[in-house]
Design a protein around this motif. Structure first.
Motif, mmCIF file in Angstrom:
data_model
loop_
_atom_site.group_PDB
_atom_site.id
_atom_site.type_symbol
_atom_site.label_atom_id
_atom_site.label_comp_id
_atom_site.label_asym_id
_atom_site.label_seq_id
_atom_site.Cartn_x
_atom_site.Cartn_y
_atom_site.Cartn_z
ATOM 1 N N LEU A 54 -2.334 -0.580 2.035
ATOM 2 C CA LEU A 54 -1.938 -1.122 0.996
ATOM 3 C C LEU A 54 -1.165 -0.427 -0.229
ATOM 4 O O LEU A 54 0.153 -0.857 -0.519
ATOM 5 C CB LEU A 54 -2.992 -1.814 0.134
ATOM 6 C CG LEU A 54 -2.812 -2.868 -0.865
ATOM 7 C CD1 LEU A 54 -2.338 -4.090 -0.006
ATOM 8 C CD2 LEU A 54 -4.055 -3.203 -1.578
ATOM 9 N N LEU A 55 -1.271 0.878 -0.470
ATOM 10 C CA LEU A 55 -0.863 1.612 -1.561
ATOM 11 C C LEU A 55 0.187 2.395 -0.711
ATOM 12 O O LEU A 55 1.165 2.780 -1.554
ATOM 13 C CB LEU A 55 -1.756 2.512 -2.234
ATOM 14 C CG LEU A 55 -2.862 1.443 -3.236
ATOM 15 C CD1 LEU A 55 -3.757 2.650 -3.706
ATOM 16 C CD2 LEU A 55 -2.004 0.984 -4.260
ATOM 17 N N TRP A 56 0.223 2.733 0.451
ATOM 18 C CA TRP A 56 1.104 3.470 0.927
ATOM 19 C C TRP A 56 2.295 2.761 1.472
ATOM 20 O O TRP A 56 3.299 3.496 1.331
ATOM 21 C CB TRP A 56 0.360 4.486 2.168
ATOM 22 C CG TRP A 56 1.424 5.311 3.037
ATOM 23 C CD1 TRP A 56 2.351 6.159 2.415
ATOM 24 C CD2 TRP A 56 1.480 5.264 4.420
ATOM 25 N NE1 TRP A 56 2.724 6.914 3.559
ATOM 26 C CE2 TRP A 56 2.558 6.204 4.739
ATOM 27 C CE3 TRP A 56 0.974 4.443 5.522
ATOM 28 C CZ2 TRP A 56 2.762 6.561 6.043
ATOM 29 C CZ3 TRP A 56 1.299 4.809 6.802
ATOM 30 C CH2 TRP A 56 2.294 5.633 7.191
ATOM 31 N N ARG A 57 2.073 1.691 2.034
ATOM 32 C CA ARG A 57 3.120 0.998 2.683
ATOM 33 C C ARG A 57 3.440 -0.291 1.846
ATOM 34 O O ARG A 57 4.867 -0.297 1.513
ATOM 35 C CB ARG A 57 2.876 0.479 4.021
ATOM 36 C CG ARG A 57 3.190 1.532 5.077
ATOM 37 C CD ARG A 57 4.431 2.199 5.382
ATOM 38 N NE ARG A 57 4.386 2.913 6.355
ATOM 39 C CZ ARG A 57 5.541 3.718 6.709
ATOM 40 N NH1 ARG A 57 6.757 3.289 6.049
ATOM 41 N NH2 ARG A 57 5.611 4.480 7.623
ATOM 42 N N ALA A 58 2.529 -1.069 1.319
ATOM 43 C CA ALA A 58 2.974 -2.363 0.958
ATOM 44 C C ALA A 58 3.398 -2.393 -0.598
ATOM 45 O O ALA A 58 4.132 -3.034 -0.928
ATOM 46 C CB ALA A 58 1.800 -3.322 1.159
ATOM 47 N N PHE A 59 2.757 -1.397 -1.259
ATOM 48 C CA PHE A 59 2.890 -1.342 -2.841
ATOM 49 C C PHE A 59 2.963 0.129 -3.016
ATOM 50 O O PHE A 59 2.194 0.495 -3.838
ATOM 51 C CB PHE A 59 1.626 -2.120 -3.635
ATOM 52 C CG PHE A 59 1.833 -3.683 -3.322
ATOM 53 C CD1 PHE A 59 2.480 -4.431 -3.800
ATOM 54 C CD2 PHE A 59 0.734 -3.939 -2.243
ATOM 55 C CE1 PHE A 59 2.135 -5.952 -3.451
ATOM 56 C CE2 PHE A 59 0.624 -5.223 -1.837
ATOM 57 C CZ PHE A 59 1.332 -6.247 -2.624
ATOM 58 N N PRO A 60 4.102 0.696 -2.711
ATOM 59 C CA PRO A 60 3.971 2.282 -3.423
ATOM 60 C C PRO A 60 4.353 2.272 -4.533
ATOM 61 O O PRO A 60 4.218 3.340 -5.134
ATOM 62 C CB PRO A 60 5.414 2.528 -2.316
ATOM 63 C CG PRO A 60 6.014 1.203 -1.938
ATOM 64 C CD PRO A 60 5.028 0.455 -1.835
ATOM 65 N N GLU A 61 4.823 1.216 -5.313
ATOM 66 C CA GLU A 61 5.190 1.317 -6.670
ATOM 67 C C GLU A 61 3.869 1.554 -7.604
ATOM 68 O O GLU A 61 3.870 1.830 -8.843
ATOM 69 C CB GLU A 61 6.011 0.498 -7.169
ATOM 70 C CG GLU A 61 5.231 -1.202 -7.266
ATOM 71 C CD GLU A 61 5.335 -1.819 -6.211
ATOM 72 O OE1 GLU A 61 4.949 -2.934 -5.864
ATOM 73 O OE2 GLU A 61 5.666 -1.183 -5.112
ATOM 74 N N THR A 225 1.129 10.590 -0.553
ATOM 75 C CA THR A 225 0.492 10.333 0.768
ATOM 76 C C THR A 225 -0.641 10.967 1.060
ATOM 77 O O THR A 225 -1.770 10.613 1.335
ATOM 78 C CB THR A 225 1.435 10.443 1.835
ATOM 79 O OG1 THR A 225 2.787 9.525 1.702
ATOM 80 C CG2 THR A 225 0.967 10.047 3.242
ATOM 81 N N LEU A 226 -0.881 12.205 0.643
ATOM 82 C CA LEU A 226 -1.854 13.247 0.929
ATOM 83 C C LEU A 226 -2.997 12.642 0.054
ATOM 84 O O LEU A 226 -4.101 12.535 0.302
ATOM 85 C CB LEU A 226 -1.618 14.570 0.696
ATOM 86 C CG LEU A 226 -2.813 15.646 0.757
ATOM 87 C CD1 LEU A 226 -3.163 15.596 2.192
ATOM 88 C CD2 LEU A 226 -2.301 16.828 0.514
ATOM 89 N N ASP A 227 -2.607 12.258 -1.488
ATOM 90 C CA ASP A 227 -3.807 11.883 -2.287
ATOM 91 C C ASP A 227 -4.390 10.612 -1.945
ATOM 92 O O ASP A 227 -5.553 10.437 -1.945
ATOM 93 C CB ASP A 227 -3.131 11.821 -3.511
ATOM 94 C CG ASP A 227 -2.580 12.969 -4.203
ATOM 95 O OD1 ASP A 227 -3.142 14.330 -3.770
ATOM 96 O OD2 ASP A 227 -1.926 13.127 -5.304
ATOM 97 N N LEU A 228 -3.598 9.582 -1.425
ATOM 98 C CA LEU A 228 -4.157 8.254 -0.931
ATOM 99 C C LEU A 228 -4.941 8.762 0.191
ATOM 100 O O LEU A 228 -6.078 7.849 0.487
ATOM 101 C CB LEU A 228 -3.173 7.556 -0.450
ATOM 102 C CG LEU A 228 -2.264 6.859 -1.694
ATOM 103 C CD1 LEU A 228 -1.078 6.044 -1.168
ATOM 104 C CD2 LEU A 228 -3.216 5.719 -2.429
ATOM 105 N N ALA A 229 -4.680 9.464 1.148
ATOM 106 C CA ALA A 229 -5.342 9.743 2.540
ATOM 107 C C ALA A 229 -6.882 10.305 2.373
ATOM 108 O O ALA A 229 -7.791 10.118 2.681
ATOM 109 C CB ALA A 229 -4.208 10.684 3.409
ATOM 110 N N THR A 230 -6.718 11.496 1.246
ATOM 111 C CA THR A 230 -8.056 12.145 0.996
ATOM 112 C C THR A 230 -8.983 11.252 0.215
ATOM 113 O O THR A 230 -9.932 11.476 0.496
ATOM 114 C CB THR A 230 -7.628 13.434 0.084
ATOM 115 O OG1 THR A 230 -6.760 13.106 -0.980
ATOM 116 C CG2 THR A 230 -6.726 14.352 1.185
#
Length: 266
Positions: A54-61, A225-230
Motif C-alpha cells: 500500500l505504501l510502497w506502490r499505491a501511495f508512495p506520497e 523501501t527498506l524502512d517499509l520492508a523492515t
C-alpha cells in the motif's frame, strides 16, 4: 449447558481465574492456540504485506511510520487501511471465538478438533463482526477523550462469549454481558490486569526476536523501501507472539463468563 459449581471440573474450582486460565492453557496448548494460529497469524502476515504494498506502490506520497490523520491523508488510502485492519480484526475475532468454544469444551471434559472449534465462529461471523465493530467504535471513542466509555466497554466484556456460547443475538449478548458483570466489575477488571504482565513478557520477546532478525538490515543504506520492508517484517514477527496473548485473554474471559453464568443461573 453449563454445569453447577459441584459438577464443574477441578481446575475451575481452584484459585483465581487467571491461574485457572494459565493452567488450562499450558496443559492444552495445541487445542487452544491452534484456532488463533490459523486465523490471527495468517491475517497478521497478510496485513503486513498489504501495508507494505500500500505504501510502497499505491501511495508512495504518504509518510510511513506515523498515525494516519483523517483529514490529511488521501481518502482511498484511508479506505484501504480500514479494509486491511478490518479484515485482520475479523479473522482475529473468528480465532478468538474458536478458542472460546474450545475452552468451554475442555471445561466439560471434551477436546474439540480444529474444525469443530472454528465452526461456530465462522457460522456466526456476521454477528461477531457486528460485536467487533461496536467494541472498535467504543475503543476509538475512548481514545479521543470519552473516558466514561471505558466502563461501557468493561460491561460488554463478555458479549462475545455470550454470543458464541449462549447463542444470543448481538443485542441480547450485549445485554446479557451487562447483567453478568453486575457486581463483578472489580473482579473482572482485576482479571484483565493480569493480561499486562503476560503481554509485556510475550510481546517483549517478540520485539527482541524482531530486533535480532532485522539487525543485519541496519548495515544497509536506509531508504523508504527498506524502512517499509523492515517495519512490515518486524510487525509480522511480533504478530507471532501476539497469538498466545490473544489466547490467554480468550481463555481467561471465557472461564470468567462460565463461572459468572453458572452463578447467575443457579
Amino acid at each position: 449447558m453449563i454445569r453447577s459449581a459441584e459438577e464443574r471440573t477441578s481446575f475451575e474450582l481452584e484459585g483465581p481465574t487467571w491461574r485457572q486460565a494459565y493452567r488450562i492453557l499450558t496443559s492444552n496448548r495445541k487445542t487452544l492456540l491452534l484456532p488463533l494460529a490459523v486465523t490471527q497469524l495468517p491475517a497478521t502476515l497478510i496485513a503486513a504485506i498489504a501495508y507494505f504494498i500500500l505504501l510502497w506502490r499505491a501511495f508512495p506520497e504518504v509518510e510511513a511510520g506515523g498515525l494516519p490523520r483523517l483529514g490529511d491523508e488521501p481518502q482511498n488510502y484511508m479506505i484501504s487501511l480500514l479494509a486491511i485492519n478490518g479484515a485482520w480484526w475479523l479473522f482475529t475475532l473468528a480465532g478468538v471465538a474458536g478458542t472460546i468454544v474450545a475452552t468451554q469444551a475442555l471445561t466439560d471434559g471434551d477436546a474439540l478438533s480444529l474444525t469443530q472449534a472454528l465452526d461456530p465462529g465462522f457460522t456466526r461471523l456476521g454477528g461477531i463482526l457486528a460485536i467487533g465493530a461496536i467494541f472498535l467504535g467504543l475503543f476509538m471513542a475512548t481514545i479521543i477523550g470519552l473516558f466514561v466509555l471505558i466502563y461501557v466497554i468493561w460491561r460488554f466484556g463478555l458479549a462475545l462469549q455470550q454470543y458464541v456460547l449462549g447463542e444470543s443475538g448481538v443485542y441480547g449478548a450485549l445485554g446479557r454481558s451487562w447483567l453478568l458483570l453486575r457486581g463483578r466489575m472489580l473482579r473482572f477488571a482485576g482479571m484483565l490486569i493480569t493480561l499486562l504482565p503476560v503481554s509485556a513478557v510475550l510481546l517483549g520477546v517478540g520485539v527482541l526476536a524482531a530486533g535480532i532478525v532485522l539487525l543485519p538490515f541496519t548495515a544497509l543504506e536506509s531508504g523508504r523501501t527498506l524502512d517499509l520492508a523492515t517495519s512490515s517484517l518486524g510487525a509480522a514477527i511480533i504478530g507471532v507472539f501476539a497469538v498466545p496473548v490473544s489466547a490467554y485473554l480468550a481463555v481467561a474471559t471465557t472461564l470468567f463468563y462460565l463461572n459468572a453464568r453458572a452463578d447467575v443461573d443457579v
